[in-house]
Design a protein around this motif. Structure first.
Motif, PDB file in Angstrom:
ATOM      1  N   MET A  82      41.947  19.362  18.468  1.00 20.69           N
ATOM      2  CA  MET A  82      40.920  18.797  18.198  1.00 20.69           C
ATOM      3  C   MET A  82      40.864  16.938  18.488  1.00 20.69           C
ATOM      4  N   LYS A  83      39.552  16.550  19.050  1.00 18.68           N
ATOM      5  CA  LYS A  83      40.059  14.833  19.882  1.00 18.68           C
ATOM      6  C   LYS A  83      38.614  14.471  19.375  1.00 18.68           C
ATOM      7  N   VAL A  84      38.787  13.408  18.594  1.00 19.41           N
ATOM      8  CA  VAL A  84      37.789  12.822  17.449  1.00 19.41           C
ATOM      9  C   VAL A  84      37.405  11.030  18.177  1.00 19.41           C
ATOM     10  N   PHE A  85      36.834  10.777  18.113  1.00 20.76           N
ATOM     11  CA  PHE A  85      35.955   9.715  18.919  1.00 20.76           C
ATOM     12  C   PHE A  85      35.455   9.092  17.573  1.00 20.76           C
ATOM     13  N   ILE A  86      36.493   7.650  17.158  1.00 21.85           N
ATOM     14  CA  ILE A  86      35.985   6.859  16.098  1.00 21.85           C
ATOM     15  C   ILE A  86      35.393   5.681  17.041  1.00 21.85           C
ATOM     16  N   THR A  87      33.953   5.464  16.254  1.00 23.30           N
ATOM     17  CA  THR A  87      34.022   4.159  16.157  1.00 23.30           C
ATOM     18  C   THR A  87      34.485   3.093  15.410  1.00 23.30           C
ATOM     19  N   GLY A  88      34.806   1.528  15.521  1.00 29.87           N
ATOM     20  CA  GLY A  88      35.604   0.274  14.370  1.00 29.87           C
ATOM     21  C   GLY A  88      36.819   0.928  14.704  1.00 29.87           C
ATOM     22  N   SER A  89      37.605   0.056  14.532  1.00 34.53           N
ATOM     23  CA  SER A  89      39.320   0.036  14.178  1.00 34.53           C
ATOM     24  C   SER A  89      39.386  -0.944  12.961  1.00 34.53           C
ATOM     25  N   GLY A  90      38.784  -0.953  12.397  1.00 37.75           N
ATOM     26  CA  GLY A  90      39.301  -2.152  11.008  1.00 37.75           C
ATOM     27  C   GLY A  90      40.044  -0.473  10.352  1.00 37.75           C
ATOM     28  N   LEU A  91      39.599  -1.481   8.764  1.00 33.93           N
ATOM     29  CA  LEU A  91      40.781  -0.570   8.046  1.00 33.93           C
ATOM     30  C   LEU A  91      40.416   0.996   7.744  1.00 33.93           C
ATOM     31  N   ILE A  92      38.961   1.436   7.733  1.00 33.88           N
ATOM     32  CA  ILE A  92      38.713   2.791   7.492  1.00 33.88           C
ATOM     33  C   ILE A  92      38.509   3.446   8.989  1.00 33.88           C
ATOM     34  N   GLY A  93      38.480   2.718   9.848  1.00 27.57           N
ATOM     35  CA  GLY A  93      38.861   3.443  11.656  1.00 27.57           C
ATOM     36  C   GLY A  93      40.134   3.549  11.715  1.00 27.57           C
ATOM     37  N   SER A  94      40.978   2.646  11.308  1.00 25.83           N
ATOM     38  CA  SER A  94      42.617   2.526  12.063  1.00 25.83           C
ATOM     39  C   SER A  94      42.914   3.334  11.196  1.00 25.83           C
ATOM     40  N   PHE A  95      42.852   3.951   9.816  1.00 23.30           N
ATOM     41  CA  PHE A  95      43.820   4.931   8.627  1.00 23.30           C
ATOM     42  C   PHE A  95      43.033   6.054   9.058  1.00 23.30           C
TER      43      PHE A  95
END
Length: 323
Positions: A1-14
């Motif tokens: 699966m490929k997932v696009f995540i907006t935001g690379s802070g605490l929640i996005g990065s983990f």
């Protein structure tokens, strides 16, 4: 699966790290990504990183079409204390950002979106003993209102474009972060913990922490990853927390124990009238629906989460601090 995540802070990065560990492809999207921070989280090859403003729906749509993700996770937002200085910008980012993500998903044909929301959308004035997803809603601050508005925007666009959306309402999230978007409580807790690990004296103010429900970021990432893979249709909302309320006294005790530093003082509150309702409550989230539908079960008690958190902070505090 490929997932696009907006935001690379605490929640996005983990969340990106957890997905990568499971050998899924991840794209992180942020206006100002910190590669230095991401390297500390990943300890290996970083995921694909794209840069842009979440409100630019045209650019966002191009990037989503380029990467063709199976799912989008929307974490990008600014937090409560950001609104004290830039309220209109906060409203713009937190509401237009949601609209941009949903419209870009529709344009690219992405049929699954995970929206990160907040415990602050609920009405806690009744002291309900079981805070389910059907708890009455009553945002008390402008930030709270933008989080609830984001839910309504996402739901409306999901219905009109036939997108399956999962809304995750998080308890107070803690973990090693950079907190560029505000995240006042998370940053405050991290600053206190760092000071304790550096053998400094600190004061924890009960009026700022109260009695709260904390959820470790690795449990949050667990919920996000399970939401990506769970085949549920339509609009679904879930509480994500630890299922436990922690008093300020207990918080102080655990921080002192894990840091091995007793130089922490609790500044008690005599008249808690002005404290937000969500840190005056006696009862935690009811997690029954998340457990039954998503298979979400918290893996971290607060002390276990703080012990894991310590492993991230010690290297950046002082080499003489013992694990």
């Amino acid at each position: 699966m490929k997932v696009f995540i907006t935001g690379s802070g605490l929640i996005g990065s983990f969340s990106a790290k957890r997905l990568s560990d499971l050998e899924h492809k991840v794209v992180l999207f942020d206006k100002k990504p910190s590669r230095k921070y991401l390297k500390k989280i990943f300890n290996s090859t970083l995921p694909i990183i794209e840069v842009g403003d979440i409100r630019n729906v045209s650019n966002l749509a191009k990037l989503i079409q380029k990467h063709k993700p199976d799912c989008i996770v929307h974490t990008a937002a600014v937090m409560r204390n950001f609104f004290d200085k830039k309220p209109m910008l906060g409203v713009s980012i937190n509401t237009l950002g949601v609209a941009s993500v949903m419209l870009a998903a529709a344009n690219a044909g992405v049929k699954r979106v995970i929206l990160c929301s907040s415990l602050s959308v609920y009405d806690y004035s009744s002291q309900a003993k079981s805070i389910t997803e059907n708890q009455p809603l009553k945002p008390n601050s402008l930030y709270d209102a933008t989080k609830l508005s984001g839910e309504y925007i996402a739901t409306s666009l999901a219905n009109s474009h036939n997108i399956d959306i999962t809304i995750l309402r998080f308890a107070s999230v803690y973990g090693y972060g950079i907190f560029n978007g505000g995240a006042w409580l998370g940053k405050q807790l991290q600053d206190i913990f760092i000071s304790l690990l550096a053998s400094k004296s600190v004061v924890l103010r009960e009026k700022e922490f109260g009695s709260n429900e904390y959820v470790y970021v690795k449990d949050v990432s667990q919920a996000i990853v399970k939401s990506c893979f769970k085949n549920i249709s339509g609009v679904n909302t879930f509480n994500i927390g630890s299922g436990k309320i922690l008093s300020s006294i207990e918080l102080v005790r655990i921080l002192a124990k894990v840091s091995r530093n007793e130089k922490i003082k609790l500044e008690s509150v005599r008249h808690p009238i002005n404290m937000p309702d969500f840190i005056k409550r006696k009862y935690p989230f009811n997690l029954k629906r998340a457990k039954e539908v998503l298979g979400y079960i918290p893996e971290f008690t607060f002390i276990k989460g703080i012990q894991d958190y310590k492993n991230y902070l010690v290297p950046i505090v002082n080499k003489t601090v013992r694990l």
